[in-house]
Structure formats: C-alpha cells, structure tokens
Design a protein around this motif. Structure first.
Motif, PDB file in Angstrom:
ATOM      1  N   SER A 175       0.817  -1.220   0.000  1.00 16.08           N
ATOM      2  CA  SER A 175       0.000   0.000   0.000  1.00 16.08           C
ATOM      3  C   SER A 175       0.843   1.259   0.000  1.00 16.08           C
ATOM      4  N   LYS A 176       2.108   1.155   0.355  1.00 17.26           N
ATOM      5  CA  LYS A 176       2.968   2.327   0.426  1.00 17.26           C
ATOM      6  C   LYS A 176       4.041   2.316  -0.670  1.00 17.26           C
ATOM      7  N   MET A 177       3.916   1.439  -1.656  1.00 18.18           N
ATOM      8  CA  MET A 177       4.935   1.318  -2.684  1.00 18.18           C
ATOM      9  C   MET A 177       4.290   1.355  -4.058  1.00 18.18           C
ATOM     10  N   THR A 178       5.085   1.865  -5.023  1.00 20.97           N
ATOM     11  CA  THR A 178       4.630   1.860  -6.401  1.00 20.97           C
ATOM     12  C   THR A 178       4.964   0.517  -7.039  1.00 20.97           C
ATOM     13  N   VAL A 179       4.427   0.335  -8.262  1.00 18.31           N
ATOM     14  CA  VAL A 179       4.692  -0.915  -8.979  1.00 18.31           C
ATOM     15  C   VAL A 179       6.176  -1.058  -9.270  1.00 18.31           C
ATOM     16  N   THR A 180       6.820   0.073  -9.606  1.00 14.42           N
ATOM     17  CA  THR A 180       8.252   0.023  -9.914  1.00 14.42           C
ATOM     18  C   THR A 180       9.054  -0.388  -8.683  1.00 14.42           C
ATOM     19  N   GLU A 181       8.686   0.158  -7.528  1.00 10.84           N
ATOM     20  CA  GLU A 181       9.392  -0.186  -6.289  1.00 10.84           C
ATOM     21  C   GLU A 181       9.194  -1.663  -5.936  1.00 10.84           C
ATOM     22  N   ILE A 182       7.953  -2.149  -6.188  1.00 10.62           N
ATOM     23  CA  ILE A 182       7.699  -3.573  -5.913  1.00 10.62           C
ATOM     24  C   ILE A 182       8.534  -4.452  -6.846  1.00 10.62           C
ATOM     25  N   GLN A 183       8.584  -4.070  -8.140  1.00  2.69           N
ATOM     26  CA  GLN A 183       9.387  -4.838  -9.084  1.00  2.69           C
ATOM     27  C   GLN A 183      10.869  -4.808  -8.701  1.00  2.69           C
ATOM     28  N   ASP A 184      11.358  -3.628  -8.266  1.00  2.00           N
ATOM     29  CA  ASP A 184      12.759  -3.524  -7.850  1.00  2.00           C
ATOM     30  C   ASP A 184      13.042  -4.416  -6.648  1.00  2.00           C
ATOM     31  N   ARG A 185      12.112  -4.454  -5.688  1.00  2.00           N
ATOM     32  CA  ARG A 185      12.305  -5.304  -4.507  1.00  2.00           C
ATOM     33  C   ARG A 185      12.321  -6.776  -4.913  1.00  2.00           C
ATOM     34  N   ILE A 186      11.444  -7.159  -5.849  1.00  6.42           N
ATOM     35  CA  ILE A 186      11.419  -8.566  -6.288  1.00  6.42           C
ATOM     36  C   ILE A 186      12.696  -8.910  -7.041  1.00  6.42           C
ATOM     37  N   ASN A 187      13.180  -7.953  -7.881  1.00  5.66           N
ATOM     38  CA  ASN A 187      14.441  -8.206  -8.596  1.00  5.66           C
ATOM     39  C   ASN A 187      15.596  -8.428  -7.615  1.00  5.66           C
ATOM     40  N   LYS A 188      15.639  -7.607  -6.559  1.00 10.55           N
ATOM     41  CA  LYS A 188      16.683  -7.789  -5.542  1.00 10.55           C
ATOM     42  C   LYS A 188      16.540  -9.138  -4.843  1.00 10.55           C
ATOM     43  N   LEU A 189      15.281  -9.574  -4.610  1.00 11.33           N
ATOM     44  CA  LEU A 189      15.056 -10.873  -3.982  1.00 11.33           C
ATOM     45  C   LEU A 189      15.566 -11.998  -4.878  1.00 11.33           C
ATOM     46  N   VAL A 190      15.302 -11.877  -6.198  1.00  8.76           N
ATOM     47  CA  VAL A 190      15.771 -12.907  -7.127  1.00  8.76           C
ATOM     48  C   VAL A 190      17.299 -12.917  -7.191  1.00  8.76           C
ATOM     49  N   ALA A 191      17.918 -11.692  -7.223  1.00  8.41           N
ATOM     50  CA  ALA A 191      19.381 -11.622  -7.257  1.00  8.41           C
ATOM     51  C   ALA A 191      19.996 -12.239  -6.002  1.00  8.41           C
ATOM     52  N   ALA A 192      19.402 -11.968  -4.839  1.00  5.06           N
ATOM     53  CA  ALA A 192      19.904 -12.557  -3.602  1.00  5.06           C
ATOM     54  C   ALA A 192      19.763 -14.067  -3.620  1.00  5.06           C
ATOM     55  N   SER A 193      18.677 -14.569  -4.190  1.00  2.78           N
ATOM     56  CA  SER A 193      18.479 -16.021  -4.274  1.00  2.78           C
ATOM     57  C   SER A 193      19.541 -16.664  -5.152  1.00  2.78           C
ATOM     58  N   ILE A 194      19.807 -16.015  -6.320  1.00  3.81           N
ATOM     59  CA  ILE A 194      20.832 -16.563  -7.218  1.00  3.81           C
ATOM     60  C   ILE A 194      22.200 -16.542  -6.543  1.00  3.81           C
ATOM     61  N   PHE A 195      22.518 -15.455  -5.815  1.00  2.00           N
ATOM     62  CA  PHE A 195      23.801 -15.353  -5.119  1.00  2.00           C
ATOM     63  C   PHE A 195      23.946 -16.469  -4.084  1.00  2.00           C
ATOM     64  N   LEU A 201      -0.299  -8.603  -5.164  1.00  7.22           N
ATOM     65  CA  LEU A 201       0.279  -7.960  -3.978  1.00  7.22           C
ATOM     66  C   LEU A 201      -0.347  -6.607  -3.705  1.00  7.22           C
ATOM     67  N   ARG A 202      -0.706  -5.881  -4.756  1.00  6.30           N
ATOM     68  CA  ARG A 202      -1.230  -4.527  -4.580  1.00  6.30           C
ATOM     69  C   ARG A 202      -2.609  -4.522  -3.942  1.00  6.30           C
ATOM     70  N   GLN A 203      -3.210  -5.684  -3.845  1.00  7.43           N
ATOM     71  CA  GLN A 203      -4.527  -5.752  -3.215  1.00  7.43           C
ATOM     72  C   GLN A 203      -4.435  -5.762  -1.687  1.00  7.43           C
ATOM     73  N   TYR A 204      -3.207  -5.952  -1.150  1.00  4.50           N
ATOM     74  CA  TYR A 204      -3.039  -6.005   0.306  1.00  4.50           C
ATOM     75  C   TYR A 204      -2.560  -4.648   0.800  1.00  4.50           C
ATOM     76  N   ASP A 205      -3.149  -4.191   1.908  1.00  2.75           N
ATOM     77  CA  ASP A 205      -2.812  -2.881   2.456  1.00  2.75           C
ATOM     78  C   ASP A 205      -1.997  -2.979   3.737  1.00  2.75           C
ATOM     79  N   SER A 206      -1.357  -4.118   3.987  1.00  3.05           N
ATOM     80  CA  SER A 206      -0.505  -4.301   5.171  1.00  3.05           C
ATOM     81  C   SER A 206       0.768  -5.029   4.745  1.00  3.05           C
TER      82      SER A 206
END
Length: 465
Positions: free
Chosen positions: A377-397, A424-429
């Motif tokens: 609820s406090k993040m844009t789509v771009t920020e969510i995508q960036d966080r997921i990309n970082k999660l995938v990069a950390a997983s690969i590492f 994810l955008r449907q959740y406000d917590s």
C-alpha cells in the motif's frame, strides 16, 4: 726419635753386647778347659751360656723397669690395674648404653629438626609473616646442633678417657633432659607453623586457581594471535598471488583493448553431467567434452569458418586425472573452462582446464532461498518490481554460494510475475515475499525459482498458480 724407640734400641744393643761377651767367655772357657763347681769343661761352657742368657733377660727387664714407669707399675701393680680395668670396662658399658639412648634420642631430635627445616623452607619462601618464627626455629636448631656437637665431643672424650666416663655420662643425662625440653618447644612451634602453613596453603591454592585461569586466558589469546598470524601469512601469500594475477589481467586487458574479445577467462566452453559405470567409457566421455569445447572455441575465435583442427591445449596429466576422478560410478558435473582471454580472429591455441564436482542435490522443492518484506500500500509498482528483482538476485547469489555452477536460472513467466505483483497490490498491510526452489536443484542446474507471498503464516499468493 721418641724415648720408646731409644729404649728399644738400647735394649737391642745391650743384648747384642752381652751375647757377644757371653759367647767369647764361653769360647775361652771351652778353650781353657775351665771347670766351675767341679763340672766338666763342656758343661761349664753351657752354664756360662745359660748365665749369659739370664744376664741378658735380667738386664733387659732392669732397663725396662728403670726407664718406663708405666711398665714398672704394670709389673708391680698388675692385679690392681686389672681390677681398675674391670671397673673401667663396667663403667664404659654403662656409658655406652647411656650413649645409645642418647644417640637414639638425638636421631629423633634430628628427625624433628629436619622436618622443621623443610617446613621452614616452604614457609619462608611463601609467607613473610612466619619469618620471625622460622628464625627462632633456626636459632633453636643451631643451638641443638651445637649441643649435639658437644655431645659428640663428650662421647669422644669418654672413649679416650676411661677414668672420667661416669662424670661424662651424668653430663650427657643432663644434656638429654635439656634436649627433651627443647624438643617439646620445637614441637609446639612446629604445630604453630603447621597451622600457619595450612592457612597460607589455602590462600596459595586460591591464588593458583586465579593464576591458572589467567594462564588459560593467555594461552587462548596466544592461540588467537597464532591463528591471526597464520591468517596474515595466508593473506600475504594470497596478496602475492593476486598481484601476479593483476599483472596478468592488466596484460590481457591491454590485449583486449587492442581487439574484440571472443573468449573470456573462466568461460565455460563445454559442460555436462556424467556417470561412468564402465571404466572404459571414461575416455570417451572426456573426449566428447573436449571435442565440444574445441568446436565452441573455434566458432568463437573464427566465426563462419569451418575448421576441424585441434586448437585446445590441455596436458595429458590433467586428462588422466580427470578420467580417474570420474570413473567411480557417481554423478559428476564436468566443465571445460578457458584459462585466459582470447581475441576475435586470433590464431592461437586455447589453453583450457577441467573442473569436476559431484552433481549433488542443492535444493529440494519448497526450500527457501531468500525472503523480504514489503508494504504494497505504500509502494509503487516500480518499487515492488525492484524489490522482487533484488530478492531474485539474492536467491541466485545464495544458490551460487551453496554450490550451483550453472547460470541457467529460470524465474516464473512474465505473465505470472505481473499477476503476482497485481495480487500484492490488493493487500494494504505488510506481507512477506519468499523465493523458493520450484524443483529439485542439482549442482549442474538448472534452477527454477518460484515466488510466494506469506501473511500471518499462510501462503496467499504464488507465481506457479
């Protein structure tokens, strides 16, 4: 020369003179055929010889009696001297018995003194408070030793002078009484010193425990220092190797600046999973990998040019070692890698090396590789995508660190990711995103990642659905 030697010499000389005179007188009497007491001349000569011998003995005895008073007293007062000697022997036996008791008591005193010396030595080294008591004990010991020396001197006097044995025995008895009194004093002081030693030993034991603990701490620190020194030496060695590697890389970078890179250092030219059940098939599997690596290297260096030549360079010992290593019937992931950088169009041999690892299971389906939390609820789509990309990069590492050697990492399809982000955008917590293994992942790969969203311990979203 002493008077005794003179006396013996005089007796010998006188005896020789008298014997000579007797012999001459006997000879003359025999020649003159003289007769005494109406005896025959031959018997008269014998009588003269006997008288001469008697004269020799008498003169010898007379000289001894006149010259030696002790001998005269011994001959004339022999019975008196014997009675005195018997009395002296009796007194001597009594004195010896007293001396035996004295010696036994002296040994006991010496034993106690030796114990006191040992205890004094220990206490003097550790306790300053007991020094005065030990000095008193030492003084008493010296007095006792002096008295012991005096007793020994008296014993020698007793042995040398038999007439004063009784008086010395009485003196020894008095000395023994004094020694017993001093022994009692030493025993009392010894008990006091033992009590002080026990108290000090307890204090020393406590201090020893503290010292031992400090020694252990010091030993632990020494171990840490030794480990750090070893680590420092290892780092210095690594620094030297890295410096050499940097020089080599700089040289290769200079070469790369002059042309287009076709093959990079540590680039995988060929790879595959092998399981050798027949040892004779090991060479075939290795040859197949090397041929594939040779083909890839030729295509990279000279694209569009058909060639069947051998451009790979690898030592026979490395090939034999590779064959031996994979011939035990287990699964291995074998990679043929370039040992240096090569430019496009370069006509040279390509040095390669083999890397072999066990092809083992790294992850099973559902194993969590990395997690992150976000508030949609406090993040844009771009920020969510960036966080997921970082999660995938950390997983690969983390997968690489766990042993994954393949670069083939498959993430969910784009459409599934878009649906996941929309969900994810449907959740406000706050919600937790986890990257999990979608399938069994081996060292050789590939690895398939799935994303799930967890809230309150329940899975609410998943990319595979």
């Amino acid at each position: 020369m002493s008077s005794g030697y003179i006396l013996i010499l005089a007796v010998l000389i006188l005896g020789g003179v008298i014997a000579t005179l007797g012999d001459r007188i006997g000879t003359r009497v025999g020649k003159a055929r003289l007769s005494l007491f109406n005896l025959r001349p031959k018997k008269t000569a014998v009588v003269v010889t006997i008288l001469t011998g008697i004269l020799i003995s008498a003169s010898t005895l007379g000289i001894l009696l006149v010259a030696n008073r002790q001998f005269r007293d011994m001959i004339l007062n022999f019975e008196v001297i014997q009675r005195r000697l018997r009395r002296a022997n009796t007194d001597l036996d009594q004195a010896k018995a007293e001396l035996g008791k004295t010696a036994e008591q002296k040994e006991n005193v010496e034993a106690e003194l030796n114990k006191s010396q040992v205890e004094r030595g220990k206490v003097q080294a550790q306790l300053d408070r007991v020094k005065n008591s030990l000095k008193d004990a030492a003084a008493l010991q010296r007095a006792t030793e002096a008295r012991r020396a005096q007793v020994e001197q008296q014993r020698n006097v007793v042995q040398a002078q038999l007439l004063s044995v009784s008086q010395q025995a009485l003196a020894l008895k008095s000395e023994i009484l004094e020694l017993e009194s001093e022994q009692k004093q030493l025993t009392a002081q010894r008990d006091e010193v033992k009590a002080q030693i026990a108290a000090r030993d307890q204090e020393i034991e406590e201090r020893s425990k503290i010292i031992q603990q400090r020694d252990r701490d010091i030993a632990a620190r020494d171990t840490v220092i030794t480990q750090r020194e070893e680590r420092l030496r290892a780092l210095e060695d690594q620094q030297v190797l890295l410096a050499r590697e940097v020089d080599k890389l700089e040289q290769e970078a200079q070469r790369l600046r002059l042309g287009t890179p076709a093959i990079l250092r540590n680039q995988v030219l060929a790879s595959g999973v092998v399981r050798i059940t027949n040892p004779q098939a090991s060479n075939q599997a290795v040859d197949a990998l090397l041929r594939e690596a040779n083909r890839v290297a030729q295509s990279a260096l000279q694209p569009g040019v058909d060639g069947n030549g051998q451009i790979l360079r690898i030592t026979r010992s490395e090939v034999d070692q590779l064959v031996r290593q994979i011939s035990d019937g287990r699964d291995y992931f074998v990679r043929i890698l370039a040992a240096a950088n090569y430019l496009l169009g370069e006509k040279t041999e390509v040095t390669v090396f083999a890397d072999v690892v066990r092809n083992e299971v790294i992850y099973r389906p559902g194993d969590v590789l990395a997690t992150t939390s976000l508030d949609p609820s406090k993040m844009t789509v771009t920020e969510i995508q960036d966080r997921i990309n970082k999660l995938v990069a950390a997983s690969i590492f983390r997968a690489k660190r766990a042993g994954l050697l393949s670069d083939n990492v498959q993430v969910s399809r784009i459409q599934a990711l878009i649906q996941f982000i929309d969900g994810l955008r449907q959740y406000d917590s706050s919600i937790e995103i986890r990257a999990i293994a979608g399938d069994v992942t081996y060292t050789a790969g590939p690895m398939r990642l799935e994303l799930i969203a967890v809230q309150n311990g329940q899975t609410v979203l998943q990319t595979s659905r």
